[in-house]
Design a protein around this motif. Sequence first.
Motif, PDB file in Angstrom:
ATOM      1  N   LEU A  17       0.790  -1.144   0.118  1.00 18.15           N
ATOM      2  CA  LEU A  17       0.145  -0.025  -0.084  1.00 18.15           C
ATOM      3  C   LEU A  17       0.910   1.239   0.083  1.00 18.15           C
ATOM      4  O   LEU A  17       0.721   2.340  -0.756  1.00 18.15           O
ATOM      5  CB  LEU A  17      -0.797  -0.038   1.252  1.00 18.15           C
ATOM      6  CG  LEU A  17      -2.034  -0.799   1.067  1.00 18.15           C
ATOM      7  CD1 LEU A  17      -2.731  -0.824   2.817  1.00 18.15           C
ATOM      8  CD2 LEU A  17      -2.884  -0.315   0.014  1.00 18.15           C
ATOM      9  N   PHE A  18       1.854   1.259   0.732  1.00 20.81           N
ATOM     10  CA  PHE A  18       2.867   2.400   0.768  1.00 20.81           C
ATOM     11  C   PHE A  18       3.406   2.683  -0.373  1.00 20.81           C
ATOM     12  O   PHE A  18       3.720   3.761  -0.882  1.00 20.81           O
ATOM     13  CB  PHE A  18       3.804   2.124   2.119  1.00 20.81           C
ATOM     14  CG  PHE A  18       4.044   3.280   2.664  1.00 20.81           C
ATOM     15  CD1 PHE A  18       3.244   4.323   3.319  1.00 20.81           C
ATOM     16  CD2 PHE A  18       5.565   3.628   2.765  1.00 20.81           C
ATOM     17  CE1 PHE A  18       3.751   5.163   3.953  1.00 20.81           C
ATOM     18  CE2 PHE A  18       6.164   4.778   3.326  1.00 20.81           C
ATOM     19  CZ  PHE A  18       5.308   5.617   3.909  1.00 20.81           C
ATOM     20  N   THR A  19       4.094   1.607  -1.030  1.00 19.55           N
ATOM     21  CA  THR A  19       4.424   1.630  -2.527  1.00 19.55           C
ATOM     22  C   THR A  19       3.497   2.326  -3.526  1.00 19.55           C
ATOM     23  O   THR A  19       3.974   2.907  -4.369  1.00 19.55           O
ATOM     24  CB  THR A  19       5.156   0.259  -2.669  1.00 19.55           C
ATOM     25  OG1 THR A  19       5.914  -0.008  -1.863  1.00 19.55           O
ATOM     26  CG2 THR A  19       6.027   0.366  -4.299  1.00 19.55           C
ATOM     27  N   MET A  20       2.274   2.003  -3.274  1.00 16.98           N
ATOM     28  CA  MET A  20       1.393   2.263  -4.355  1.00 16.98           C
ATOM     29  C   MET A  20       1.173   3.945  -4.354  1.00 16.98           C
ATOM     30  O   MET A  20       0.794   4.520  -5.544  1.00 16.98           O
ATOM     31  CB  MET A  20      -0.013   1.811  -4.031  1.00 16.98           C
ATOM     32  CG  MET A  20      -0.197   0.243  -4.657  1.00 16.98           C
ATOM     33  SD  MET A  20       0.267   0.038  -6.577  1.00 16.98           S
ATOM     34  CE  MET A  20      -0.957   1.073  -7.154  1.00 16.98           C
ATOM     35  N   ARG A  21       1.695   4.389  -3.313  1.00 15.84           N
ATOM     36  CA  ARG A  21       1.349   5.935  -3.310  1.00 15.84           C
ATOM     37  C   ARG A  21       2.464   6.546  -4.336  1.00 15.84           C
ATOM     38  O   ARG A  21       2.157   7.665  -4.955  1.00 15.84           O
ATOM     39  CB  ARG A  21       1.540   6.607  -1.825  1.00 15.84           C
ATOM     40  CG  ARG A  21       2.896   6.374  -1.382  1.00 15.84           C
ATOM     41  CD  ARG A  21       2.931   6.602   0.057  1.00 15.84           C
ATOM     42  NE  ARG A  21       4.457   6.757   0.652  1.00 15.84           N
ATOM     43  CZ  ARG A  21       4.904   7.836   1.141  1.00 15.84           C
ATOM     44  NH1 ARG A  21       3.988   8.688   1.626  1.00 15.84           N
ATOM     45  NH2 ARG A  21       6.118   7.646   1.598  1.00 15.84           N
ATOM     46  N   PHE A  22       3.612   5.959  -4.279  1.00 13.62           N
ATOM     47  CA  PHE A  22       4.695   6.447  -5.242  1.00 13.62           C
ATOM     48  C   PHE A  22       4.386   6.207  -6.796  1.00 13.62           C
ATOM     49  O   PHE A  22       4.511   7.043  -7.640  1.00 13.62           O
ATOM     50  CB  PHE A  22       6.020   5.873  -5.013  1.00 13.62           C
ATOM     51  CG  PHE A  22       6.642   6.364  -3.628  1.00 13.62           C
ATOM     52  CD1 PHE A  22       6.948   7.593  -3.584  1.00 13.62           C
ATOM     53  CD2 PHE A  22       6.793   5.348  -2.559  1.00 13.62           C
ATOM     54  CE1 PHE A  22       7.439   7.947  -2.218  1.00 13.62           C
ATOM     55  CE2 PHE A  22       7.243   6.021  -1.240  1.00 13.62           C
ATOM     56  CZ  PHE A  22       7.633   7.212  -1.274  1.00 13.62           C
ATOM     57  N   VAL A  23       3.540   5.040  -6.983  1.00 15.09           N
ATOM     58  CA  VAL A  23       3.290   4.578  -8.364  1.00 15.09           C
ATOM     59  C   VAL A  23       2.052   5.497  -8.838  1.00 15.09           C
ATOM     60  O   VAL A  23       2.186   6.125  -9.964  1.00 15.09           O
ATOM     61  CB  VAL A  23       2.635   3.301  -8.329  1.00 15.09           C
ATOM     62  CG1 VAL A  23       2.059   2.960  -9.722  1.00 15.09           C
ATOM     63  CG2 VAL A  23       3.577   2.101  -7.927  1.00 15.09           C
ATOM     64  N   VAL A  24       1.208   5.969  -8.145  1.00 13.18           N
ATOM     65  CA  VAL A  24       0.076   6.994  -8.379  1.00 13.18           C
ATOM     66  C   VAL A  24       0.723   8.254  -8.237  1.00 13.18           C
ATOM     67  O   VAL A  24       0.312   8.997  -9.298  1.00 13.18           O
ATOM     68  CB  VAL A  24      -0.836   7.154  -7.145  1.00 13.18           C
ATOM     69  CG1 VAL A  24      -2.022   8.194  -7.153  1.00 13.18           C
ATOM     70  CG2 VAL A  24      -1.776   5.575  -7.135  1.00 13.18           C
ATOM     71  N   GLN A  25       1.553   8.604  -7.643  1.00 12.64           N
ATOM     72  CA  GLN A  25       2.155  10.041  -7.894  1.00 12.64           C
ATOM     73  C   GLN A  25       3.011  10.242  -9.186  1.00 12.64           C
ATOM     74  O   GLN A  25       2.833  10.963  -9.934  1.00 12.64           O
ATOM     75  CB  GLN A  25       3.206  10.338  -6.703  1.00 12.64           C
ATOM     76  CG  GLN A  25       3.462  11.720  -6.586  1.00 12.64           C
ATOM     77  CD  GLN A  25       4.818  11.907  -7.438  1.00 12.64           C
ATOM     78  OE1 GLN A  25       5.789  11.117  -7.739  1.00 12.64           O
ATOM     79  NE2 GLN A  25       5.268  13.125  -8.137  1.00 12.64           N
ATOM     80  N   TRP A  26       3.821   9.043  -9.552  1.00 15.75           N
ATOM     81  CA  TRP A  26       4.375   9.068 -10.778  1.00 15.75           C
ATOM     82  C   TRP A  26       3.543   8.940 -11.977  1.00 15.75           C
ATOM     83  O   TRP A  26       3.772   9.777 -13.037  1.00 15.75           O
ATOM     84  CB  TRP A  26       5.406   7.906 -10.705  1.00 15.75           C
ATOM     85  CG  TRP A  26       6.066   7.343 -12.018  1.00 15.75           C
ATOM     86  CD1 TRP A  26       6.716   8.280 -12.687  1.00 15.75           C
ATOM     87  CD2 TRP A  26       6.205   6.207 -12.492  1.00 15.75           C
ATOM     88  NE1 TRP A  26       7.422   7.821 -14.003  1.00 15.75           N
ATOM     89  CE2 TRP A  26       7.055   6.444 -13.645  1.00 15.75           C
ATOM     90  CE3 TRP A  26       5.635   5.004 -12.502  1.00 15.75           C
ATOM     91  CZ2 TRP A  26       7.364   5.227 -14.632  1.00 15.75           C
ATOM     92  CZ3 TRP A  26       5.993   3.841 -13.278  1.00 15.75           C
ATOM     93  CH2 TRP A  26       6.639   4.075 -14.494  1.00 15.75           C
ATOM     94  N   LEU A  27       2.632   8.271 -12.036  1.00 14.26           N
ATOM     95  CA  LEU A  27       1.713   8.009 -12.952  1.00 14.26           C
ATOM     96  C   LEU A  27       0.932   9.417 -13.473  1.00 14.26           C
ATOM     97  O   LEU A  27       0.732   9.852 -14.401  1.00 14.26           O
ATOM     98  CB  LEU A  27       0.538   7.144 -12.820  1.00 14.26           C
ATOM     99  CG  LEU A  27       1.176   5.575 -13.012  1.00 14.26           C
ATOM    100  CD1 LEU A  27       0.144   4.640 -12.825  1.00 14.26           C
ATOM    101  CD2 LEU A  27       1.978   5.144 -14.242  1.00 14.26           C
ATOM    102  N   ALA A  28       0.391   9.997 -12.225  1.00  9.43           N
ATOM    103  CA  ALA A  28      -0.200  11.385 -12.477  1.00  9.43           C
ATOM    104  C   ALA A  28       0.658  12.398 -12.952  1.00  9.43           C
ATOM    105  O   ALA A  28       0.389  13.134 -13.784  1.00  9.43           O
ATOM    106  CB  ALA A  28      -0.787  11.720 -10.975  1.00  9.43           C
TER     107      ALA A  28
END
Length: 90
Positions: free
Chosen positions: A17-28
């Motif tokens: 879950l914590f890693t997904m925040r970086f994925v979301v930020q990167w994609l946005a």
Amino acid sequence: MQDTTLWIIVGFAGQALFTMRFVVQWLASEKAKRSLIPVAFWFFSIGGGVVLLAYAIHRDDPVFIAGQAGGLIIYARNLWLIYGEKRRAA
């Protein structure tokens, strides 16, 4: 399932879950062609932080506990500021 195995799964779930925040930020940011921090970043931060805090408490690790607890305050404050701004704009 052994207690240890369950807690290892909980720890990895929190980390995912914590890693997904970086994925979301990167994609946005890639989509906008500029650096962005979407609201989902803060929700994943809280989700991952809560799960990792539970894991840290189970492991009885005061350094990990302090780090996760402090982070949760910051994540919640950011969401409070975002929604306060939206209320004022409405």
